[in-house]
Write a protein that holds these residues in place. Structure first.
Motif, mmCIF file in Angstrom:
data_model
loop_
_atom_site.group_PDB
_atom_site.id
_atom_site.type_symbol
_atom_site.label_atom_id
_atom_site.label_comp_id
_atom_site.label_asym_id
_atom_site.label_seq_id
_atom_site.Cartn_x
_atom_site.Cartn_y
_atom_site.Cartn_z
ATOM 1 N N UNK A 64 0.844 -1.206 0.000
ATOM 2 C CA UNK A 64 0.000 0.000 0.000
ATOM 3 C C UNK A 64 0.875 1.251 0.000
ATOM 4 N N UNK A 65 1.973 1.185 0.746
ATOM 5 C CA UNK A 65 2.919 2.306 0.797
ATOM 6 C C UNK A 65 3.602 2.502 -0.562
ATOM 7 N N UNK A 66 3.985 1.402 -1.211
ATOM 8 C CA UNK A 66 4.585 1.476 -2.558
ATOM 9 C C UNK A 66 3.601 2.140 -3.521
ATOM 10 N N UNK A 67 2.346 1.684 -3.482
ATOM 11 C CA UNK A 67 1.314 2.270 -4.354
ATOM 12 C C UNK A 67 1.188 3.776 -4.129
ATOM 13 N N UNK A 68 1.058 4.177 -2.859
ATOM 14 C CA UNK A 68 0.836 5.593 -2.557
ATOM 15 C C UNK A 68 2.019 6.459 -2.977
ATOM 16 N N UNK A 69 3.231 5.933 -2.758
ATOM 17 C CA UNK A 69 4.431 6.718 -3.093
ATOM 18 C C UNK A 69 4.669 6.793 -4.603
ATOM 19 N N UNK A 70 4.246 5.754 -5.326
ATOM 20 C CA UNK A 70 4.314 5.819 -6.793
ATOM 21 C C UNK A 70 3.339 6.871 -7.308
ATOM 22 N N UNK A 71 2.110 6.811 -6.792
ATOM 23 C CA UNK A 71 1.043 7.706 -7.247
ATOM 24 C C UNK A 71 1.378 9.170 -6.944
ATOM 25 N N UNK A 72 1.956 9.432 -5.755
ATOM 26 C CA UNK A 72 2.228 10.845 -5.400
ATOM 27 C C UNK A 72 3.616 11.327 -5.820
ATOM 28 N N UNK A 73 4.396 10.459 -6.475
ATOM 29 C CA UNK A 73 5.677 10.889 -7.031
ATOM 30 C C UNK A 73 6.868 10.822 -6.088
ATOM 31 N N UNK A 86 -2.186 -2.790 -12.258
ATOM 32 C CA UNK A 86 -3.460 -2.823 -12.967
ATOM 33 C C UNK A 86 -4.608 -2.310 -12.094
ATOM 34 N N UNK A 87 -4.534 -2.588 -10.801
ATOM 35 C CA UNK A 87 -5.544 -2.085 -9.870
ATOM 36 C C UNK A 87 -5.572 -0.561 -9.838
ATOM 37 N N UNK A 88 -4.383 0.053 -9.826
ATOM 38 C CA UNK A 88 -4.301 1.525 -9.830
ATOM 39 C C UNK A 88 -4.796 2.075 -11.169
ATOM 40 N N UNK A 89 -4.419 1.426 -12.259
ATOM 41 C CA UNK A 89 -4.857 1.863 -13.589
ATOM 42 C C UNK A 89 -6.387 1.953 -13.662
ATOM 43 N N UNK A 90 -7.055 0.987 -13.033
ATOM 44 C CA UNK A 90 -8.521 0.925 -13.114
ATOM 45 C C UNK A 90 -9.214 1.481 -11.873
ATOM 46 N N UNK A 91 -8.421 1.968 -10.913
ATOM 47 C CA UNK A 91 -9.018 2.575 -9.728
ATOM 48 C C UNK A 91 -9.688 1.589 -8.795
ATOM 49 N N UNK A 92 -9.187 0.330 -8.780
ATOM 50 C CA UNK A 92 -9.725 -0.630 -7.808
ATOM 51 C C UNK A 92 -8.695 -0.809 -6.684
ATOM 52 N N UNK A 93 -9.181 -0.826 -5.466
ATOM 53 C CA UNK A 93 -8.289 -0.983 -4.319
ATOM 54 C C UNK A 93 -7.442 0.246 -4.061
ATOM 55 N N UNK A 94 -7.992 1.436 -4.342
ATOM 56 C CA UNK A 94 -7.231 2.649 -4.053
ATOM 57 C C UNK A 94 -7.358 3.682 -5.147
ATOM 58 N N UNK A 95 -6.412 4.629 -5.186
ATOM 59 C CA UNK A 95 -6.487 5.739 -6.142
ATOM 60 C C UNK A 95 -6.395 5.270 -7.590
ATOM 61 N N UNK A 228 5.810 2.143 -12.926
ATOM 62 C CA UNK A 228 5.905 3.588 -12.688
ATOM 63 C C UNK A 228 4.594 4.211 -13.182
ATOM 64 N N UNK A 229 4.423 5.488 -12.950
ATOM 65 C CA UNK A 229 3.235 6.146 -13.493
ATOM 66 C C UNK A 229 3.444 6.400 -14.989
#
Length: 394
Positions: A64-73, A86-95, A228-229
């Protein structure tokens, strides 16, 4: 600086006519797992220097920390779960954010651990577990590492292949990889799916047994990726290309010999990386397995980092498979455009440039065919039908 002329090709148009990385220091997040090795080795052994970048590995506490830090740069890129991207790409399980997969980091090498207490009652494999759960009715708890991630999908697939519906017949919790063993020690779960070395650690500590390896579920399955983003890959294409090339060099080095694997185990075992003893890492990366009940075997399909580049290519069908499982388990409510999502996320174009730099072979077909543990064949051809065809689903 490595120019195109020095590798004997001039087929790629570089950004602004230069191959110089736009960003020379690259912060890459990782979780303490054996399969972070190619990122760590690229930095520690200087494979990054050759391509004009400096990789700064950043140890993270949870996915979850990896996801958040990738998303916020805060992180430029990360050693990350395929399904998380893929979850982040589609907005499932978070931003929700547009993401890129630059390469696959490894195949195989995860496992499902069951507690010694369950094993003592006959649950030494999937069939034994299903029988025990039918015989002794109670709430059984299993842990995975992230809701859309690889370990959740391997765990669910394996349980379902043995007639257990993970959504109805069990309780599933999320636990960060390095905390799995401690949680099992205090009876917080009956079993878990995680990457090494945390399965072998449970065996070494005498608290768990290896009921299945993930290569038993899907031989040569995709596992971690360099993610990466989309913003990063668009803004810094030369940096992304250099990163791929450096990690390909490190991956090739790891897979080249047993001596290199042993050296890799010594490096990543250090406190700043995986923080465990070398002997907990080095057996399974050479394919030497023991299940904790006296059975030992040599597995030719152990964790691979390179395998002549076949590991690293970001196959479209691999990405699509995770989407089919997200649909199967109700994480996605409707079928996405599977192929379009995979083409947007898996940056085969950038990967090919990086592979050219590192002189690595690239497979011709972006799809591949695999037979999984339940006998179903996945080839990426009809993902919606494939996702709908499972008897056991959410």
């Amino acid at each position: 600086m490595l120019g195109l002329s020095s590798i004997g090709t001039a087929t790629t148009a570089w950004a602004a006519g230069s191959d110089k990385p736009e960003k020379e220091e690259v912060k890459i997040g990782f979780i303490p797992l054996t399969d972070c090795a190619s990122v760590v080795i690229a930095a520690v052994m200087g494979f990054d220097k050759k391509y004009g970048i400096k990789i700064v590995p950043s140890k993270e506490s949870s996915w979850a920390s990896v996801r958040d830090k990738l998303v916020n740069g805060e992180l430029d890129a990360a050693h990350v779960l395929y399904g998380l991207v893929y979850g982040v790409q589609l907005g499932i399980g978070g931003p929700k954010k547009d993401m890129s997969i630059l390469m696959t980091l490894n195949n195989n090498g995860q496992a499902i651990t069951l507690s010694k207490k369950l094993a003592d009652k006959g649950a030494v494999d999937g069939a034994g577990l299903a029988k025990l759960m039918a015989r002794e009715k109670r709430e059984y708890t299993f842990a995975q590492t992230f809701p859309t991630g690889t370990h959740a999908m391997w765990l669910y697939y394996w349980l379902a292949a043995h007639g257990v519906n993970p959504m109805k017949d069990a309780k599933v919790i999320t636990v960060p990889p390095p905390q799995m063993v401690a949680n099992m020690r205090v009876d917080n779960m009956d079993g878990y799916c995680v990457g090494e070395p945390w399965n072998h650690r449970a065996v070494a500590d005498g608290i768990g047994i290896t009921a299945a390896t993930t290569q038993d579920i899907w031989r040569d399955h995709p596992e971690k990726v360099l993610g990466c983003t989309a913003e990063f890959s668009q803004k810094y294409p030369n940096t992304a290309r250099a990163l791929i090339a450096a990690i390909l060099d490190a991956s090739r080095w790891i897979d080249a010999s047993l001596m290199n694997k042993q050296r890799m185990a010594e490096i990543i075992a250090e406190k700043s990386y995986v923080n465990t003893s070398v002997d907990v890492i080095n057996q399974r990366i050479m394919g030497r397995y023991q299940n904790g009940l006296g059975k030992t075997w040599d597995d030719p399909h152990y964790m691979k980092f390179f395998n002549d580049g076949t590991v690293n290519f970001p196959y479209l069908s691999d990405g699509m498979w995770f989407l089919t499982q997200h649909k199967r388990w109700g994480l996605l409510k409707a079928d996405p455009d599977y192929l379009a999502v995979a083409k947007a996320v898996n940056r085969i174009d950038i990967y090919k440039d990086g592979a050219t730099l590192a002189k690595v072979n690239v497979p011709k077909d972006p799809m591949r065919k695999s037979k999984l543990i339940d006998g179903t064949v996945w080839d990426g051809q009809n993902p919606a039908a494939y996702a709908a065809a499972f008897k056991i689903k959410a």
